[in-house]
Design an enzyme around this catalytic site. Structure first.
Site, PDB file in Angstrom:
ATOM      1  N   GLY A  13       0.787  -1.235   0.000  1.00  0.00           N
ATOM      2  CA  GLY A  13       0.000   0.000   0.000  1.00  0.00           C
ATOM      3  C   GLY A  13       0.816   1.281   0.000  1.00  0.00           C
ATOM      4  N   ASN A  15       1.665   2.991  -2.567  1.00  0.00           N
ATOM      5  CA  ASN A  15       1.016   3.933  -3.501  1.00  0.00           C
ATOM      6  C   ASN A  15      -0.229   4.540  -2.865  1.00  0.00           C
ATOM      7  OD1 ASN A  15       2.274   4.157  -6.362  1.00  0.00           O
ATOM      8  ND2 ASN A  15       2.540   2.016  -5.765  1.00  0.00           N
ATOM      9  N   MET A  91      -3.706  -7.022  -7.345  1.00  0.00           N
ATOM     10  CA  MET A  91      -3.155  -8.083  -8.190  1.00  0.00           C
ATOM     11  C   MET A  91      -4.235  -9.027  -8.720  1.00  0.00           C
ATOM     12  SD  MET A  91      -0.145  -7.221  -8.368  1.00  0.00           S
ATOM     13  CE  MET A  91       1.275  -6.525  -7.569  1.00  0.00           C
ATOM     14  N   HIS A 110       1.248   0.472 -13.170  1.00  0.00           N
ATOM     15  CA  HIS A 110       1.985  -0.768 -13.440  1.00  0.00           C
ATOM     16  C   HIS A 110       3.485  -0.451 -13.512  1.00  0.00           C
ATOM     17  CE1 HIS A 110       2.568  -4.844 -14.821  1.00  0.00           C
ATOM     18  NE2 HIS A 110       3.414  -4.359 -15.707  1.00  0.00           N
TER      19      HIS A 110
END
Ligand code: GAR
Length: 188
Positions: A13, A15, A91, A110
């Site tokens: 986490g 991001n 994912m 990505h």
């Protein structure tokens, strides 16, 4: 108007945290209404708790199929009036019902310069291939694996033989690129 978003994550986490910090600093005009993880107990849950953001931990295996799992997700998203879905290390492929519910309003980050190295372990794939430059892509999500329209990209020099160092560079760029992309998207 402040855009209501949900962040989906399966792991650490980082991001998510970068996005939340950018929001808190007034850089991104959005509010994270909900964090959803398909990996109960993932570190993103701790991070979300630290910010006081509601987290939904769902185990896909406990649902009859993907449609049932995503129906539950859609129910929560609608309840919170979520307008955009932001995938940050989620994912799992997004199924048709969720795609239809949020058409052109789901984005993903990505860790490669797509269309190179889609799917899992993009950094490992790039290093195994011996590329000298890799990077980060932010894109709209469609039914394919990392195939949607590209919104933003940035490049990273690979540090030969140093996976950790390369990964650190990728993550640093991810945090900057995702927040700047969201800033632009939600200004329009
Ligand atoms: C990030 O590098 C993100 O780009 C990647 O997972 C990592 C999650 O890190 N996503 C994918 O590979 C999706 N195909 P984080 O949990 O620390 O944000």
């Amino acid at each position: 108007m402040t855009t209501k978003i949900a962040v989906f994550a399966s792991g650490s986490g980082s991001n998510f945290q970068a996005i939340q910090e950018a929001i808190a600093h007034g850089e991104v005009n959005a509010n994270i209404e909900l964090v959803i993880t398909d990996n109960p107990g993932a570190f993103v849950v701790t991070r979300a708790n630290n910010f006081g953001i509601p987290v939904l931990e769902l185990a896909p295996k406990t649902y009859e199929n993907k449609a049932a799992y995503e129906a539950k997700i859609i129910e929560y998203l609608k309840e919170k009036d979520v307008e955009w879905v932001v995938l940050a290390g989620y994912m799992r492929l997004v199924g048709e019902n969720l795609l239809a519910a949020y058409e052109n309003r789901i984005i993903n980050i990505h860790p490669s310069l797509l269309p190179s190295f889609p799917g899992k372990d993009a950094i490992g794939q790039a290093m195994a291939h011996g590329v000298k430059v890799t990077g980060v892509t932010v894109h709209y999500v469609d039914a394919g694996m990392d195939t949607g329209t590209i919104i933003a990209q940035g490049a990273v020099d690979v540090i030969e033989g140093d996976r950790e160092g390369t990964e650190a560079r990728v993550h640093t760029l991810e945090h900057a690129l995702y927040t700047s992309t969201l800033k632009q998207l939600f200004e329009q």
